[in-house]
Motif scaffolding. Structure first.
Motif, short mmCIF file in Angstrom:
data_model
loop_
_atom_site.label_atom_id
_atom_site.label_comp_id
_atom_site.label_asym_id
_atom_site.label_seq_id
_atom_site.Cartn_x
_atom_site.Cartn_y
_atom_site.Cartn_z
N ASP A 194 -9.31 4.07 8.08
CA ASP A 194 -10.26 2.99 7.80
C ASP A 194 -9.60 1.89 6.98
O ASP A 194 -9.85 0.70 7.20
CB ASP A 194 -11.48 3.53 7.07
N LEU A 195 -8.77 2.28 6.01
CA LEU A 195 -8.09 1.28 5.19
C LEU A 195 -7.13 0.44 6.02
O LEU A 195 -7.07 -0.79 5.87
CB LEU A 195 -7.33 1.98 4.06
N SER A 196 -6.39 1.07 6.91
CA SER A 196 -5.47 0.33 7.77
C SER A 196 -6.20 -0.63 8.68
O SER A 196 -5.81 -1.81 8.82
CB SER A 196 -4.64 1.32 8.59
N ASN A 197 -7.28 -0.17 9.31
CA ASN A 197 -8.05 -1.05 10.19
C ASN A 197 -8.73 -2.16 9.41
O ASN A 197 -8.85 -3.30 9.88
CB ASN A 197 -9.10 -0.25 10.95
N ALA A 198 -9.20 -1.84 8.18
CA ALA A 198 -9.88 -2.85 7.36
C ALA A 198 -8.91 -3.93 6.92
O ALA A 198 -9.25 -5.11 6.90
CB ALA A 198 -10.51 -2.18 6.14
N ALA A 199 -7.68 -3.53 6.55
CA ALA A 199 -6.69 -4.53 6.15
C ALA A 199 -6.34 -5.44 7.31
O ALA A 199 -6.16 -6.66 7.14
CB ALA A 199 -5.44 -3.82 5.63
N PRO A 215 -1.49 -13.12 -5.94
CA PRO A 215 -0.67 -12.43 -4.94
C PRO A 215 -0.74 -10.91 -5.05
O PRO A 215 -0.65 -10.20 -4.05
CB PRO A 215 0.74 -12.95 -5.23
N LYS A 216 -0.89 -10.39 -6.28
CA LYS A 216 -1.00 -8.94 -6.44
C LYS A 216 -2.25 -8.41 -5.77
O LYS A 216 -2.24 -7.36 -5.12
CB LYS A 216 -1.01 -8.59 -7.93
N ASP A 217 -3.38 -9.16 -5.93
CA ASP A 217 -4.63 -8.72 -5.31
C ASP A 217 -4.60 -8.86 -3.79
O ASP A 217 -5.31 -8.17 -3.08
CB ASP A 217 -5.81 -9.51 -5.87
N MET A 218 -3.79 -9.79 -3.30
CA MET A 218 -3.75 -10.06 -1.87
C MET A 218 -2.61 -9.32 -1.18
O MET A 218 -2.25 -9.64 -0.04
CB MET A 218 -3.59 -11.56 -1.63
N ASP A 219 -2.00 -8.33 -1.82
CA ASP A 219 -0.86 -7.62 -1.27
C ASP A 219 -1.32 -6.58 -0.26
O ASP A 219 -1.28 -5.37 -0.51
CB ASP A 219 -0.05 -6.97 -2.39
N PHE A 220 -1.74 -7.06 0.89
CA PHE A 220 -2.25 -6.16 1.91
C PHE A 220 -1.13 -5.48 2.68
O PHE A 220 -1.34 -4.44 3.30
CB PHE A 220 -3.17 -6.91 2.88
N ILE A 221 0.05 -6.08 2.67
CA ILE A 221 1.14 -5.50 3.45
C ILE A 221 1.49 -4.12 2.90
O ILE A 221 1.63 -3.15 3.66
CB ILE A 221 2.36 -6.43 3.42
N GLU A 222 1.63 -4.01 1.59
CA GLU A 222 1.95 -2.71 1.00
C GLU A 222 0.79 -1.73 1.17
O GLU A 222 1.00 -0.53 1.38
CB GLU A 222 2.28 -2.88 -0.48
N ALA A 223 -0.44 -2.25 1.08
CA ALA A 223 -1.59 -1.37 1.29
C ALA A 223 -1.61 -0.82 2.71
O ALA A 223 -1.88 0.36 2.94
CB ALA A 223 -2.89 -2.12 0.99
N ARG A 224 -1.30 -1.66 3.69
CA ARG A 224 -1.26 -1.21 5.08
C ARG A 224 -0.13 -0.22 5.30
O ARG A 224 -0.27 0.77 6.02
CB ARG A 224 -1.11 -2.39 6.02
N ASN A 225 1.03 -0.50 4.69
CA ASN A 225 2.15 0.44 4.85
C ASN A 225 1.83 1.80 4.23
O ASN A 225 2.20 2.84 4.77
CB ASN A 225 3.42 -0.15 4.22
N ALA A 257 -1.18 3.10 3.89
CA ALA A 257 -2.13 3.76 4.80
C ALA A 257 -1.43 4.29 6.04
O ALA A 257 -1.74 5.38 6.53
CB ALA A 257 -3.24 2.79 5.18
N ALA A 258 -0.47 3.52 6.55
CA ALA A 258 0.27 3.96 7.73
C ALA A 258 1.08 5.22 7.43
O ALA A 258 1.17 6.13 8.27
CB ALA A 258 1.19 2.84 8.22
N ARG A 259 1.67 5.29 6.23
CA ARG A 259 2.41 6.50 5.87
C ARG A 259 1.49 7.71 5.78
O ARG A 259 1.88 8.83 6.16
CB ARG A 259 3.15 6.28 4.54
N ASP A 260 0.28 7.52 5.27
CA ASP A 260 -0.67 8.63 5.19
C ASP A 260 -1.07 9.11 6.59
O ASP A 260 -1.23 10.32 6.81
CB ASP A 260 -1.91 8.21 4.40
N ILE A 261 -1.26 8.18 7.51
CA ILE A 261 -1.61 8.57 8.88
C ILE A 261 -0.46 9.35 9.52
O ILE A 261 -0.67 10.40 10.15
CB ILE A 261 -1.95 7.32 9.71
#
Length: 397
Positions: free
Chosen positions: A210-215, A284-294, A296-300
């Motif tokens: 859900d986090l990956s799709n939401a990002a 920029p710290k709050d908008m760092d979606f790239i690391e959040a997506r990565n 989430a991708a690692r968890d998947i």
């Protein structure tokens, strides 16, 4: 104008809705100047369903990481050829090998097993229905897991299975019938809270999915909004007063029609007297979606047992090189899945071909393990204390 803080992955379904504030209250006239109200809803996180259909849509059909991880496992496992043994002797022309090579008229062996492993990864369950002509087993057919339901007996064990398709329901036996007909084959992964059904790997990665799709949805909405957060129009006339209802609606319609969307990116905003644009941005710290997506991708990938390096996810260098990651993928994920499948098929097909049947994967024909097999052959070949027969047995012949 839509609130810039409305998150793209929140849905109004399954959560409490915030009552709409009347327009007159939202304008908030104070003294001689009118202020503005910033509305930001704080609702509970909305999680997607964990059913077979939900995981198929939001995972396999929507998320590229989950799609690729599942295809890698299913294709790698389905490509491994099978060997049949009767006792200690290899049976190269065994009927079970012919059946597994062409389970039915519509599917070849790789297609059949790719779908079977896909069912296991998406639902934790796979169902194989045998087709017998007389007393001879002729075909194998896969049943979609979401169409199969378990029928419990009085003792709590599975008594039968109900299969629903095309508006009809068929009851399939869970045990060998009195006439010798084979039962429905049920493959399942371990489930700690269910005695009769398996637990899918993708279910454990539901939050990361859900986090990956939401990002991804957030980034898409951000691009549609000129690739920047929105702002607020502040009405502060010198002579005081508020916008009338007609003026408020006209201003909102002009903003949505002429200044929203990617096609209007960079278009200058024309303001009338008393209107001022206040830009709202996030750090920029709050908008760092790239690391959040990565992350989430690692968890998947972790839930499936696929090294992130093989999918191209940055930031994970656990393995020294791609070859080591590929060997770990086969040893820790693909081979255990094949081994449990081979054991289940051996026990099930023994009802039709005799108890001496044993099915095993042909490890010598797995490209990802060629280096390990060569090393094994070299060690065994150099062992002078072994006879030729013992060497053949040591390498699986």
């Amino acid at each position: 104008m839509k609130s810039p803080f409305r998150r793209a992955w929140f849905s109004t379904r399954g959560r409490q809705t915030v009552p709409e504030i009347p327009k007159t209250e939202a304008k908030m006239a104070q003294g001689s100047a009118a202020g503005f109200a910033l509305l930001s809803g704080e609702g509970a996180a909305h999680w997607s369903g964990r059913s077979y259909a939900a995981l198929s849509r939001i995972g396999f059909m929507r998320n590229p990481v989950a799609y690729r991880a599942m295809r890698m496992i299913a294709e790698a496992a389905a490509a491994v050829p099978w060997l049949a043994y009767e006792g200690r002797s290899e049976a190269t022309e065994h009927p079970a090998l012919v059946l597994l090579a062409r389970p039915n008229t519509r599917q070849g062996g790789p297609d059949f097993f790719e779908a079977l492993y896909g069912h296991l990864l998406l639902s934790g369950n796979a169902y194989v229905e045998p087709l017998l002509i007389g007393a001879s087993l002729r075909e194998l057919h896969l049943l979609r897991p979401d169409r199969v339901s378990v029928v419990e007996g009085r003792d709590g064990w599975i008594a039968a299975y109900d299969y629903r398709a095309g508006g009809t329901t068929r009851r399939l036996p869970a045990e060998v019938a009195d006439d010798g007909s084979l039962s429905l084959m049920h493959l399942k992964l371990f489930h700690p809270l269910d005695d009769h059904s398996g637990f899918p790997p993708l279910g454990a990665a539901g939050a990361a999915l859900d986090l990956s799709n939401a990002a991804a949805a957030w980034n898409k909405a951000l691009l549609d909004n000129s690739a920047r957060p929105s702002g607020a129009l502040v009405y502060q006339p010198k002579d005081g007063g508020n916008l009338s209802a007609d003026q408020y609606e006209r201003l909102k319609e002009e903003l949505e029609a002429g200044y929203s969307g990617a096609v209007n990116a960079g278009r200058p905003l024309l303001l009338e007297g008393g209107l001022d644009w206040k830009s709202m941005g996030l750090s920029p710290k709050d908008m760092d979606f790239i690391e959040a997506r990565n992350g989430a991708a690692r968890d998947i990938a972790l839930a499936f047992g696929v090294p992130p390096m093989l999918i191209g996810i940055p930031g994970d260098n656990t393995y020294a090189n791609y070859q080591e990651a590929n060997r770990a993928f086969y040893r820790l994920t693909v081979l255990p899945l094949i081994a449990r499948t081979a054991a289940s098929f051996t026990a099930w097909l023994s009802q039709a071909y005799g108890d001496g049947l044993r099915l095993e994967p042909d490890l010598d024909r797995i490209a990802g393990l060629s280096a390990e097999r060569e090393a094994l052959w070299a060690r065994v070949g150099a062992a002078a204390f072994l006879s030729d027969e013992e060497k053949r047995e040591a390498v699986g012949y």
